[in-house]
Each structure stands twice: as C-alpha cells, then as structure tokens.
Design an enzyme around this catalytic site. Structure first.
Site, short mmCIF file in Angstrom:
data_model
loop_
_atom_site.label_atom_id
_atom_site.label_comp_id
_atom_site.label_asym_id
_atom_site.label_seq_id
_atom_site.Cartn_x
_atom_site.Cartn_y
_atom_site.Cartn_z
N LEU A 85 -0.89 -3.92 14.33
CA LEU A 85 -2.20 -4.43 14.72
C LEU A 85 -2.99 -3.26 15.27
CD1 LEU A 85 -1.40 -7.76 16.67
CD2 LEU A 85 -2.36 -7.57 14.37
N ASP A 86 -4.31 -3.29 15.10
CA ASP A 86 -5.15 -2.25 15.68
C ASP A 86 -4.99 -2.24 17.20
OD1 ASP A 86 -6.13 -1.55 13.22
OD2 ASP A 86 -7.98 -2.70 13.42
N LYS A 87 -5.22 -1.09 17.79
CA LYS A 87 -5.06 -0.92 19.24
C LYS A 87 -5.80 -1.99 20.03
CE LYS A 87 -6.28 2.29 22.98
NZ LYS A 87 -6.88 3.61 23.29
N THR A 107 -6.92 -4.92 19.08
CA THR A 107 -6.67 -6.30 18.66
C THR A 107 -5.38 -6.79 19.30
OG1 THR A 107 -7.75 -5.91 16.52
CG2 THR A 107 -6.33 -7.83 16.69
#
Length: 352
Positions: free
Chosen positions: A144-146, A148
């Site tokens: 997951l993106d940082k 998110t």
C-alpha cells in the site's frame, strides 16, 4: 528462481525509472536489492551500467539477473533489539487477523510498506515483531502507498506467500477502498476508464512525479500510457461539499484511485499531490482541502479485502477500521461506518 532475462521495454512502459519498472514486474523485489544489482552491474540497459533512477525508453533491452519468486524470497534478517518496545506494540496492535499461515494488519497511514532511501521504519522491518515463534519472519505479498491505510497481507510461509500472490491476481478477489472526496460526483456511481501515464515531477532528477490521466481513446497512441479502470459508488454525501465513496481498483496502477478521482473533479480529501492541499473546496470550486476541523492527511483507506485463504481455501472477508484522522472526519460529518454496506456494488447486500 528465474534465469537471466533480457526484457524489452514495452510501448506502454517508457519514460519511467528503472527501479519502478522492475517493481511493477516483480512486486516482491526490495529496493535495496535493486540498488545492489545496479552497483554490481548485474542490471544493464542496452549493455551499459545503470542506476535505479535511470529512465527507460520504449524499445530498450534490459538485462535482468535471476530473480526469485515471491515465495522464494528469504525474509531479511532483522535484529529484534533494533525494534523499540513501542514500535513492536504498535505493529502488533495493527493485526486484524492471524493464523498459522497468514497475517493481516491494518497498516497505519504514514508508515511505508517497505524500506528505501532515507526510510528507517517500515512494515517489512517491523514484521519481525510478528514472528511469534515461527521459523520465518512474515513476508509481504503486496503493498500500500505510504499515506494509504488499511488491509495489508503478510505470509508466514513460502507456500502461503505463493498462494496469496496468485489469489491476489484472481478476479474473485475483491478490494474495496473508502475515501472522502471533495464535492459530490454525478452520477453517484459509475466506472472511470482514463488511462494513466507517468508525468515528470519538478524536483531534481524528476522527484515528485505523478500520474497523468489520458482519455481512453488516446491510450494506445500515448507512449508509456496504460489502461486503468476504477469503479466508484457514493455511500453518503453532505450536500455538494464532501462525499463518502467506495472505490474498487479493477486495475492496480500507481496512484490510480487518487488520479482518477481528481480527474473527474473530486480529489481525495487531503491529497496535496493531486488535489492541491492549500485549495479549499466549498462545493462550488475545486480542491482537496475542506478547512474547518478536517485533518489535512490523505483520506484514503483500504477498507476490506475478500480473498480465498491459500491453504484452507476458505473465503476470508478482512475489514480494517478507519484510521484516527478519518474516524474524526466521519464523526465530524455525522457518518457512521456501521451503517455502510460491506459491498456497495453488490445489489444483494442488504445495505447497498
């Protein structure tokens, strides 16, 4: 373990960094390993030595050394004494499901999934605190993106990692994100099919790059563009000011949900990259800021994941509670997570 490969950069893969190109083809490949392959000259473009930030062009040949499969990747040894008691308690408190084969956590917003340049604390390193007597440290099978938050899976064994990697690609696997977005999309539900292409950022060396939306009819003729599809449905709206959305990334492109929502004029709240953090949306303008008591952090959360267990074959429905900043926003706006359907896109869901 694959052998040495020579891969040609495809028509939709140009103008992107070598390390990111590799991670899209081999999601389990750590940044540190890519950097090491570059230093040793194992990774080459058109026969020449390269750096992780080297930008690729369509048609170039990339020599890729043997790459292990996801289930073959050895967990990087971590000295447990380097993990503070506070961090160990934090990551253990994030666990929402565990058995002898897999672990699911509710990843906090702001915590990177993997390490990289200048990153000292990340899920991959903290996973050592989740070993719980097992032989291997739990290993990541997706990211997951940082910024998110939400459901993130780790595997306890190689077999489980292999199974999860395969199941994440299966069409029956269902990922649903929740987001607060500026304004009120019309229609209230639909499908976004803009293609995505990477646009150079303004920093030195292209840092700060972002995804640019491309009309579906122009994807095939735009170098580096890839098709992308997002399903969206409105769960609740506060007039024309802000909406609670359910989003499904049918494809999994970089920043897909954020770029798609911004493109249709309803950026995710707190998204300074795609919505302009200093722009306040009053219902008649455009911007990701809502002012008042609304936190400026990104309001994007991987709410649920429906997936087949790699060993028992049971269907798991994993649900992650909202992070604190989104919970405060929901309370402020009068939204109740308990009243939302599990799957707003399923006509058989009693709350849909």
């Amino acid at each position: 373990m694959s052998g040495v490969q020579t891969i040609t950069v495809g028509a939709d893969e140009g103008d992107q960094r070598l390390d990111r190109w590799l991670k899209r083809r081999f999601p389990h490949l750590a940044q540190t390993r890519i950097e090491k392959m570059c230093r040793k000259g194992e990774l080459r473009v058109e026969g020449g030595r390269v750096k992780p930030a080297t930008r690729l062009e369509v048609g170039q040949s990339v020599r890729v050394p043997p790459i292990p499969e996801a289930h073959e990747v050895e967990s990087r040894p971590v000295d447990r004494s380097q993990i503070s008691k506070k961090d160990a308690e934090m990551i253990r408190g994030c666990v929402i499901y565990r058995d002898d084969h897999i672990i699911a956590i509710n990843k906090p917003a702001g915590l990177p999934t993997q390490g990289g340049s200048g990153v000292s604390k990340h899920v991959d390193g903290l996973a050592e605190a989740l070993r719980d007597g097992f032989e291997d440290k739990p290993r990541l099978v997706h990211r997951l993106d940082k910024d998110t938050s939400g459901v993130l899976l780790l595997a306890r064994t190689r077999m489980a990692a292999k199974g999860l990697t395969e199941n994440l690609k299966h069409r029956e696997t269902r990922k649903i994100y929740w987001a607060a977005v500026a304004g009120a999309p019309q229609p209230r539900a639909g499908i976004i099919k803009y293609g995505l292409v990477k646009a150079m950022g303004h920093g030195k060396g292209g840092e700060g790059e972002k995804m640019q939306c491309i009309h579906p009819a122009e994807v095939d003729t735009t170098p580096g563009a890839k098709r992308a599809t997002t399903e969206f449905a409105t769960i609740s709206a506060l007039g024309q000011r802000v909406s609670w959305m359910a989003l499904v990334p049918v494809t999994g492109r970089t920043h897909q949900l954020r770029a798609h929502m911004a493109e249709i004029g309803h950026p995710v709240v707190g998204d300074g990259k795609y919505g302009g953090s200093s722009q306040e949306n009053l219902g008649d303008g455009w911007g990701s800021g809502l002012g008042a008591e609304i936190d400026r952090k990104l309001h994007l959360h991987a709410r649920s994941l429906k997936i087949e267990h790699p060993v028992t074959k049971a269907v798991l429905q994993l649900v992650a509670p909202l992070p604190e900043h989104m919970e405060r926003t929901w309370d402020f706006l009068g939204w109740d997570a308990r009243e939302a359907p599990m799957d707003p896109f399923d006509p058989n869901d009693p709350l849909a």
